[in-house]
Design a protein around this motif. Structure first.
Motif, PDB file in Angstrom:
ATOM      1  N   PHE A   1       0.821  -1.202   0.000  1.00 42.73           N
ATOM      2  CA  PHE A   1       0.000   0.000   0.000  1.00 42.73           C
ATOM      3  C   PHE A   1       0.862   1.262   0.000  1.00 42.73           C
ATOM      4  O   PHE A   1       0.519   2.252  -0.652  1.00 42.73           O
ATOM      5  CB  PHE A   1      -0.963   0.007   1.184  1.00 42.73           C
ATOM      6  N   ALA A   2       1.975   1.254   0.722  1.00 46.55           N
ATOM      7  CA  ALA A   2       2.877   2.407   0.707  1.00 46.55           C
ATOM      8  C   ALA A   2       3.427   2.632  -0.700  1.00 46.55           C
ATOM      9  O   ALA A   2       3.505   3.776  -1.175  1.00 46.55           O
ATOM     10  CB  ALA A   2       4.016   2.198   1.705  1.00 46.55           C
ATOM     11  N   TYR A   3       3.787   1.551  -1.381  1.00 48.44           N
ATOM     12  CA  TYR A   3       4.284   1.658  -2.752  1.00 48.44           C
ATOM     13  C   TYR A   3       3.203   2.222  -3.675  1.00 48.44           C
ATOM     14  O   TYR A   3       3.480   3.030  -4.562  1.00 48.44           O
ATOM     15  CB  TYR A   3       4.752   0.284  -3.236  1.00 48.44           C
ATOM     16  N   ARG A   4       1.971   1.799  -3.442  1.00 49.02           N
ATOM     17  CA  ARG A   4       0.861   2.299  -4.247  1.00 49.02           C
ATOM     18  C   ARG A   4       0.667   3.798  -4.030  1.00 49.02           C
ATOM     19  O   ARG A   4       0.441   4.554  -4.991  1.00 49.02           O
ATOM     20  CB  ARG A   4      -0.403   1.542  -3.883  1.00 49.02           C
ATOM     21  N   PHE A   5       0.747   4.253  -2.780  1.00 50.66           N
ATOM     22  CA  PHE A   5       0.616   5.682  -2.507  1.00 50.66           C
ATOM     23  C   PHE A   5       1.785   6.472  -3.101  1.00 50.66           C
ATOM     24  O   PHE A   5       1.610   7.621  -3.519  1.00 50.66           O
ATOM     25  CB  PHE A   5       0.501   5.944  -1.006  1.00 50.66           C
ATOM     26  N   MET A   6       2.972   5.874  -3.134  1.00 50.08           N
ATOM     27  CA  MET A   6       4.107   6.539  -3.770  1.00 50.08           C
ATOM     28  C   MET A   6       3.857   6.697  -5.272  1.00 50.08           C
ATOM     29  O   MET A   6       4.214   7.721  -5.862  1.00 50.08           O
ATOM     30  CB  MET A   6       5.387   5.740  -3.541  1.00 50.08           C
ATOM     31  N   GLY A   7       3.262   5.682  -5.872  1.00 53.23           N
ATOM     32  CA  GLY A   7       2.918   5.770  -7.288  1.00 53.23           C
ATOM     33  C   GLY A   7       1.912   6.880  -7.554  1.00 53.23           C
ATOM     34  O   GLY A   7       2.006   7.599  -8.564  1.00 53.23           O
ATOM     35  N   ARG A   8       0.958   7.036  -6.656  1.00 52.09           N
ATOM     36  CA  ARG A   8      -0.008   8.131  -6.791  1.00 52.09           C
ATOM     37  C   ARG A   8       0.687   9.484  -6.687  1.00 52.09           C
ATOM     38  O   ARG A   8       0.370  10.414  -7.441  1.00 52.09           O
ATOM     39  CB  ARG A   8      -1.080   8.034  -5.715  1.00 52.09           C
ATOM     40  N   ASP A   9       1.627   9.609  -5.753  1.00 58.72           N
ATOM     41  CA  ASP A   9       2.379  10.865  -5.630  1.00 58.72           C
ATOM     42  C   ASP A   9       3.184  11.152  -6.892  1.00 58.72           C
ATOM     43  O   ASP A   9       3.279  12.297  -7.336  1.00 58.72           O
ATOM     44  CB  ASP A   9       3.322  10.817  -4.428  1.00 58.72           C
ATOM     45  N   ARG A  10       3.775  10.121  -7.466  1.00 63.02           N
ATOM     46  CA  ARG A  10       4.571  10.292  -8.683  1.00 63.02           C
ATOM     47  C   ARG A  10       3.686  10.777  -9.831  1.00 63.02           C
ATOM     48  O   ARG A  10       4.056  11.686 -10.575  1.00 63.02           O
ATOM     49  CB  ARG A  10       5.265   8.987  -9.057  1.00 63.02           C
ATOM     50  N   LYS A  11       2.497  10.193  -9.943  1.00 60.98           N
ATOM     51  CA  LYS A  11       1.571  10.632 -10.990  1.00 60.98           C
ATOM     52  C   LYS A  11       1.119  12.075 -10.761  1.00 60.98           C
ATOM     53  O   LYS A  11       1.000  12.853 -11.702  1.00 60.98           O
ATOM     54  CB  LYS A  11       0.353   9.712 -11.040  1.00 60.98           C
ATOM     55  N   LEU A  12       0.880  12.421  -9.513  1.00 67.58           N
ATOM     56  CA  LEU A  12       0.470  13.790  -9.195  1.00 67.58           C
ATOM     57  C   LEU A  12       1.581  14.782  -9.524  1.00 67.58           C
ATOM     58  O   LEU A  12       1.330  15.847 -10.104  1.00 67.58           O
ATOM     59  CB  LEU A  12       0.091  13.888  -7.718  1.00 67.58           C
ATOM     60  N   LEU A  13       2.808  14.439  -9.184  1.00 65.88           N
ATOM     61  CA  LEU A  13       3.933  15.327  -9.492  1.00 65.88           C
ATOM     62  C   LEU A  13       4.149  15.462 -10.995  1.00 65.88           C
ATOM     63  O   LEU A  13       4.460  16.556 -11.482  1.00 65.88           O
ATOM     64  CB  LEU A  13       5.208  14.811  -8.816  1.00 65.88           C
ATOM     65  N   SER A  14       3.981  14.377 -11.728  1.00 61.04           N
ATOM     66  CA  SER A  14       4.167  14.467 -13.177  1.00 61.04           C
ATOM     67  C   SER A  14       3.043  15.285 -13.822  1.00 61.04           C
ATOM     68  O   SER A  14       3.271  15.966 -14.820  1.00 61.04           O
ATOM     69  CB  SER A  14       4.244  13.078 -13.801  1.00 61.04           C
ATOM     70  N   SER A  15       1.843  15.249 -13.240  1.00 62.43           N
ATOM     71  CA  SER A  15       0.762  16.077 -13.787  1.00 62.43           C
ATOM     72  C   SER A  15       1.029  17.562 -13.524  1.00 62.43           C
ATOM     73  O   SER A  15       0.689  18.405 -14.345  1.00 62.43           O
ATOM     74  CB  SER A  15      -0.586  15.667 -13.202  1.00 62.43           C
ATOM     75  N   TYR A  16       1.628  17.867 -12.373  1.00 61.00           N
ATOM     76  CA  TYR A  16       2.004  19.275 -12.100  1.00 61.00           C
ATOM     77  C   TYR A  16       3.119  19.732 -13.021  1.00 61.00           C
ATOM     78  O   TYR A  16       3.155  20.890 -13.411  1.00 61.00           O
ATOM     79  CB  TYR A  16       2.429  19.449 -10.648  1.00 61.00           C
ATOM     80  N   ASP A  17       4.033  18.837 -13.379  1.00 59.64           N
ATOM     81  CA  ASP A  17       5.109  19.215 -14.301  1.00 59.64           C
ATOM     82  C   ASP A  17       4.563  19.511 -15.681  1.00 59.64           C
ATOM     83  O   ASP A  17       5.092  20.357 -16.401  1.00 59.64           O
ATOM     84  CB  ASP A  17       6.149  18.094 -14.370  1.00 59.64           C
ATOM     85  N   ARG A  18       3.510  18.819 -16.090  1.00 66.48           N
ATOM     86  CA  ARG A  18       2.908  19.072 -17.396  1.00 66.48           C
ATOM     87  C   ARG A  18       2.224  20.422 -17.433  1.00 66.48           C
ATOM     88  O   ARG A  18       2.135  21.050 -18.487  1.00 66.48           O
ATOM     89  CB  ARG A  18       1.897  17.974 -17.736  1.00 66.48           C
ATOM     90  N   LEU A  19       1.718  20.881 -16.283  1.00 62.99           N
ATOM     91  CA  LEU A  19       1.011  22.158 -16.252  1.00 62.99           C
ATOM     92  C   LEU A  19       1.962  23.346 -16.326  1.00 62.99           C
ATOM     93  O   LEU A  19       1.556  24.438 -16.705  1.00 62.99           O
ATOM     94  CB  LEU A  19       0.157  22.264 -14.979  1.00 62.99           C
ATOM     95  N   ARG A  20       3.214  23.145 -15.975  1.00 61.35           N
ATOM     96  CA  ARG A  20       4.160  24.269 -15.982  1.00 61.35           C
ATOM     97  C   ARG A  20       4.489  24.651 -17.342  1.00 61.35           C
ATOM     98  O   ARG A  20       4.665  24.816 -18.276  1.00 61.35           O
ATOM     99  CB  ARG A  20       5.461  23.868 -15.270  1.00 61.35           C
TER     100      ARG A  20
END
Length: 142
Positions: free
Chosen positions: A123-142
């Motif tokens: 579950f911790a690994y899954r939450f890390m994957g969610r954070d990675r996706k969230l960070l990559s979506s913020y990078d696309r918005l810049r």
């Protein structure tokens, strides 16, 4: 320090449970000659390779907590820990059923504790994957 991410909390609980697993008996061997005698308890320290493996897992999970600034490395260390936890479960079953066939596993403090740690790490690994996706979506918005 404020715990702001779910994976930090899950990894912290997993480290605590690994420490509990290393300190509690994971199996008992009944006395065959004297039935009135108390059964012998098997601890992780009785199998040195098993002990080293479990202490390594606890250390890797603990180090993964503090790798929050490098998410890719934190995910790699957590994935390595998951693989080692699975190998620890297999090694524990091997020690119990092949090495000591008359041993009876302790249900709440034995291999089931490792299964709970495995689920927490997944579950911790899954939450890390969610954070990675969230960070990559913020990078696309810049």
């Amino acid at each position: 320090m404020v715990i702001q991410r779910w994976q930090t909390l899950l990894l912290l609980i997993a480290v605590a449970l690994m420490c509990v697993f290393c300190l509690t008996p994971f199996a008992t061997i009944p006395e065959t000659e004297n039935l009135a005698a108390a059964p012998t308890q098997l601890f992780v320290k009785d199998a040195p390779v098993f002990m080293i493996l479990n202490v390594t897992i606890a250390l890797l999970l603990f180090l993964a907590i503090f790798m929050f600034k490098n998410l890719r490395r934190q995910m790699t260390v957590t994935l390595l820990s998951i693989v080692l936890i699975a190998s620890s479960i297999v090694a524990g079953c091997f020690v119990l059923y092949v090495g000591m066939p008359d041993a009876q596993p302790v249900l709440l403090g034995g291999i089931m504790l490792l299964v709970v740690v495995l689920v927490l790490a997944l579950f911790a690994y899954r939450f890390m994957g969610r954070d990675r996706k969230l960070l990559s979506s913020y990078d696309r918005l810049r």
